[in-house]
Design an enzyme around this catalytic site. Structure first.
Site, PDB file in Angstrom:
ATOM      1  N   CYS A   1       3.359   4.606 -11.290  1.00  0.00           N
ATOM      2  CA  CYS A   1       4.016   4.770  -9.993  1.00  0.00           C
ATOM      3  C   CYS A   1       5.330   3.996  -9.845  1.00  0.00           C
ATOM      4  CB  CYS A   1       3.061   4.382  -8.872  1.00  0.00           C
ATOM      5  SG  CYS A   1       1.563   5.389  -8.839  1.00  0.00           S
TER       6      CYS A   1
ATOM      7  N   LYS B   1      -5.028   1.361  -0.204  1.00  0.00           N
ATOM      8  CA  LYS B   1      -5.228   2.386  -1.235  1.00  0.00           C
ATOM      9  C   LYS B   1      -5.939   1.753  -2.423  1.00  0.00           C
ATOM     10  CE  LYS B   1      -2.838   5.628  -4.247  1.00  0.00           C
ATOM     11  NZ  LYS B   1      -1.569   6.307  -4.531  1.00  0.00           N
TER      12      LYS B   1
ATOM     13  N   LYS C   1      -7.673   4.903   1.894  1.00  0.00           N
ATOM     14  CA  LYS C   1      -7.740   5.981   0.913  1.00  0.00           C
ATOM     15  C   LYS C   1      -8.469   5.481  -0.327  1.00  0.00           C
ATOM     16  CE  LYS C   1      -4.713   8.424  -2.188  1.00  0.00           C
ATOM     17  NZ  LYS C   1      -3.397   8.495  -2.737  1.00  0.00           N
TER      18      LYS C   1
END
Ligand code: PBG
Length: 330
Positions: free
Chosen positions: A127, A194, A251
């Protein structure tokens, strides 16, 4: 029937009384539909596991959004997948162009949020920007790229930018840059809690974003939150709220309901939950095998999110919600 027997069950006996005593219900208004738009696709491709979800090109994306609007699914989360994979100096223009095209076609009828991350643009699928040795992501260099992307998306007309990368300090940096560009009305939704999850499988196929290649960094454990460390989710969410996030997120959803429930009670912000690809696909697979009623199971999962404190739900089933809820919330 003896008196003691019918007590709590009196309020469960028919749909009318169940509707009247129900404390939590999910509405299609609360749902956000993810879309994948992929550069250079001749025809759209179904995403394995995600019924009704496709890797789209610009033309099929606009057609799908138009169809979704007819069934009341007007809020979207866009994932752009550019053709060119690089190591740095990423070009946000493919995704920005899609945002501009959606805005031009639909005006204010569509609420556009857009994922801000680099995993669909990097050659290695991580990422952000790798260090020379390839064993970790460079925080500052990554944040600078994320800021450029977020500003480009906001300038193209996004209502909301949503960084999902999990670098430190990106919320403050993005907020400052947006404000400096006169984009103070653009919303900022942080993927603040997350987790490092195995439930992202179908997504990584759709977004072409699985970690790959021969680098030392094999997964996302050095930047996403460990499933056993709720304190980290709390700190990360508090920090992002302080840095200027308008909306916070947990999430995945179902495996992290405890987190959603606690954080939403303790941090007074709008909370989103992402019912991620693996969770959605799990229900679909069971339903396909005849082992579960799919629509009712989806509505049950969404209801649990509302009960746990989410005001909005990102789900691959948003476009089916009106029908499924009508069918099941009886
Ligand atoms: C990008 C990103 C991911 C998801 C949303 N943004 C995957 C990941 O971290 O690998 C997952 C969504 C899903 O599984 O539906 N970083």
């Amino acid at each position: 029937m003896d008196k003691a027997e019918l007590t709590l069950r009196r309020l469960r006996q028919n749909p009318a009384i169940r509707e009247l005593v129900r404390e939590h219900r999910v509405s299609p208004d609360q749902l956000i539909q993810p879309h994948f738009v992929v550069e250079g696709l001749a025809a759209r491709e179904p995403v394995p596991g995600l019924t009704g979800v496709y890797r789209e090109n610009q033309e099929t994306l606009l057609r799908q959004i138009e169809a979704d609007l007819k069934v009341g699914a007007s809020k979207i989360l866009l994932f752009g997948v550019p053709a060119e994979k690089k190591l740095k100096n990423f070009d946000p223009s493919f995704t920005a162009n899609q945002i501009a095209a959606i805005r031009k076609r639909f005006g204010a009828d569509v609420f556009i949020s857009v994922d801000v991350c680099l995993c669909s643009s990097t050659a290695h699928g991580q990422c952000g920007i790798l260090n020379e040795e390839g064993d970790h992501l460079e925080n500052g260099a990554t944040v600078a790229e994320l800021v450029r992307a977020a500003v480009a998306y906001a300038q193209a007309g996004a209502d909301c930018v949503a960084p999902s990368d999990m670098m430190d300090g990106r919320i403050g940096a993005i907020r400052t840059a947006l404000d400096k560009q006169g984009l103070e009305r653009t919303l900022l939704m942080s993927y603040s809690a997350k987790f490092h999850s195995r439930f992202y499988g179908p997504f990584r196929v759709a977004a072409d974003s699985a970690p790959k290649g021969s680098i030392a960094l094999k997964d996302r454990a050095t930047y996403q939150i460990d499933p056993g460390t709720p304190r980290d989710a709390f700190e990360s969410s508090l920090r992002d709220a302080e840095e200027g996030a308008d909306i916070l997120m947990v999430k995945p959803g179902l495996p992290y309901l405890d987190i959603l429930s606690k954080l939403s009670a303790e941090i007074p912000k709008p909370w989103a939950v992402y019912e991620v690809s693996g969770e959605f696909a799990a229900i679909e697979l069971l339903a396909r095998e005849g082992l579960m009623q799919g629509p009712a199971a989806h509505v049950e999962a969404w209801t649990s999110f509302v009960r746990a404190g989410a005001s909005m739900i990102i789900t691959y089933g948003a476009r089916f919600a009106r029908e499924w809820i009508e069918q099941c919330q009886k």
